[in-house]
Design an enzyme around this catalytic site. Structure first.
Site, PDB file in Angstrom:
ATOM      1  N   GLU A 160       0.398  -2.524   6.243  1.00  0.00           N
ATOM      2  CA  GLU A 160      -1.050  -2.602   6.019  1.00  0.00           C
ATOM      3  C   GLU A 160      -1.753  -3.397   7.114  1.00  0.00           C
ATOM      4  O   GLU A 160      -1.297  -4.483   7.509  1.00  0.00           O
ATOM      5  CB  GLU A 160      -1.336  -3.262   4.654  1.00  0.00           C
ATOM      6  CG  GLU A 160      -2.840  -3.429   4.415  1.00  0.00           C
ATOM      7  CD  GLU A 160      -3.236  -3.758   2.987  1.00  0.00           C
ATOM      8  OE1 GLU A 160      -2.342  -3.842   2.123  1.00  0.00           O
ATOM      9  OE2 GLU A 160      -4.444  -3.937   2.758  1.00  0.00           O
ATOM     10  N   ASP A 199      -1.699  -3.795  -7.388  1.00  0.00           N
ATOM     11  CA  ASP A 199      -2.346  -4.981  -7.965  1.00  0.00           C
ATOM     12  C   ASP A 199      -3.783  -5.111  -7.467  1.00  0.00           C
ATOM     13  O   ASP A 199      -4.521  -6.008  -7.880  1.00  0.00           O
ATOM     14  CB  ASP A 199      -1.528  -6.252  -7.709  1.00  0.00           C
ATOM     15  CG  ASP A 199      -1.365  -6.564  -6.233  1.00  0.00           C
ATOM     16  OD1 ASP A 199      -1.759  -5.730  -5.396  1.00  0.00           O
ATOM     17  OD2 ASP A 199      -0.826  -7.643  -5.926  1.00  0.00           O
TER      18      ASP A 199
HETATM   19  O1  KIV Z   1      -2.468  -3.077  -4.383  1.00  0.00           O
HETATM   20  C1  KIV Z   1      -2.615  -2.051  -3.699  1.00  0.00           C
HETATM   21  O2  KIV Z   1      -3.408  -1.167  -4.024  1.00  0.00           O
HETATM   22  C2  KIV Z   1      -1.804  -1.920  -2.496  1.00  0.00           C
HETATM   23  C3  KIV Z   1      -2.122  -0.803  -1.564  1.00  0.00           C
HETATM   24  C4  KIV Z   1      -3.434  -0.999  -0.949  1.00  0.00           C
HETATM   25  C5  KIV Z   1      -1.052  -0.585  -0.582  1.00  0.00           C
HETATM   26  O3  KIV Z   1      -0.923  -2.685  -2.292  1.00  0.00           O
END
Ligand code: KIV
Length: 290
Positions: free
Chosen positions: A205, A67
Site C-alpha cells: 500500500e 479494518d
Molecule cells: O482495511 C482495508 O480496507 C485495507 C485495504 C485498504 C488494503 O487494508
C-alpha cells in the site's frame, strides 16, 4: 459466473445455497503467480456487509473485510479502535453474502502484535466465527515469525507492507512510503521477510511505483497493490471509495460511480414527497380485505 444468487432476507443466506467447494481457495489464488508471472491479475475489494458482498462477489477473487470499516462504517478517526468483535460480526455477514470469492479478514490493531500465540487465538476466533478462508495482518519483518506460526497451523495469511494504516500514530500520517532510499530499503526488506515467512499474498500500500514493481518481481507470492502499481499481481480498493461515497478522493482511487450523489438525490426527493404528502402514493398503500 453463470448462477445468479439472491440473499434470502429471512435467513441472510445466499439462495440457492451454494456448494461449499465452489468458492475460490487460497491455494488457487496463491497459484496464480507462476515463476514470477501472474497471467490473471487478482481482483480484491473490501466488503463489510452481506448485501455488499453479494453484489461484489461475482466480480472478485478475494473479498477483504478490511479494518477500514472503522472509518467507513463506524465513523472512527482511524482503524486503531477497531475490535475483534466488529471484525467477526462483519466477517460473518460477508461470508454469508458470498459464495464465489475467498473471504479474508483483517486482524485489528492489538489483536496479534504481542505474540504468535495471541495472533493464533485471534485469527482462530475470526475463522471459527465467520467461516473466512484467511486473515490479513499489517507489518513486515517483525511479523514474519507470526506469519510462519499461523501458516503452519492452518491459517492462511495475507501480509500488508508499505503504508500500514494501523501504524498511523507511529508513521505520522497516511502519506506515501518509500520515497527515500532508507525507507525503500526497509519496505523491500519487509516484503522479502513476509514472503519468506509464508504469506500467501501481500498487500503493498501507498509506495512509489518503482518500489512496487521491484518487490513484485522479487517475491514469489502474489502482490496486491493499492496506491502502488498496475504491475502488481492484483489490485484492491476500498469499495466505498470506488463507488464515490466520499467527497475526498485520494490520488490512488479511481471513482467508478457517484453513489453519494445518487443517495443524496434519492433522499432529497423522498423528503420532498413526504413534506408534500405525495408519498406514500396509491401504489404503496394497502386496501381493506375484500
Ligand atoms: O482495511 C482495508 O480496507 C485495507 C485495504 C485498504 C488494503 O487494508
Amino acid at each position: 459466473m453463470s448462477a445468479t444468487y439472491t440473499l434470502d432476507t429471512a435467513t441472510s443466506r445466499a439462495n440457492p445455497t451454494p456448494a461449499p467447494m465452489r468458492r475460490l481457495t487460497i491455494p488457487a489464488i496463491r497459484a496464480r503467480k507462476v515463476d514470477g508471472v501472474t497471467d490473471s491479475p487478482i481482483v480484491m475489494l473490501t466488503a463489510y456487509t452481506a448485501r455488499q458482498a453479494q453484489l461484489l462477489d461475482p466480480h472478485c477473487d478475494l473479498l477483504l473485510v478490511g479494518d477500514s470499516l472503522g472509518q467507513v462504517i463506524y465513523g472512527l478517526p482511524s482503524s486503531v479502535p477497531v475490535t475483534l468483535e466488529m471484525m467477526a460480526a462483519h466477517g460473518a455477514a460477508v461470508v454469508r453474502g458470498s459464495y464465489h470469492s475467498a473471504v479474508i479478514i483483517d486482524m485489528p490493531f492489538g489483536s496479534y502484535e504481542a505474540s504468535p500465540e495471541q495472533a493464533f487465538a485471534s485469527a482462530a476466533r475470526l475463522m471459527k466465527e465467520t467461516g473466512a478462508a484467511g486473515v490479513k495482518l499489517e507489518g513486515g519483518e517483525a511479523m514474519a515469525p507470526t506469519i510462519t506460526f499461523l501458516s503452519e497451523r492452518g491459517i492462511p495469511v495475507c501480509a500488508h507492507v508499505g503504508l500500514t494504516p494501523q501504524a498511523v500514530n507511529a508513521l505520522g500520517g497516511y502519506g506515501p512510503r518509500g520515497r527515500d532510499a532508507a525507507e525503500a530499503a526497509k519496505i523491500r526488506n519487509d516484503a522479502r521477510a513476509v514472503a519468506a515467512a509464508g504469506c500467501f499474498a501481500m498487500v503493498i500500500e501507498g509506495v512509489i511505483e518503482e518500489l512496487a514493481i521491484e518487490i513484485t518481481g522479487d517475491v514469489h507470492c502474489p502482490t496486491i497493490g493499492i496506491g502502488a502499481s498496475a504491475a502488481c499481481d492484483g489490485q484492491v480498493l476500498v469499495t466505498e471509495d470506488l463507488l464515490g461515497m466520499f467527497e475526498r478522493t485520494p490520488r490512488f482511487v479511481k471513482r467508478y460511480a457517484d453513489l453519494a450523489g445518487t443517495i443524496s438525490d434519492a433522499a432529497a426527493q423522498y423528503a420532498q414527497e413526504v413534506r408534500a404528502r405525495s408519498f406514500p402514493g396509491e401504489a404503496q398503500l394497502y386496501g381493506a380485505k375484500k
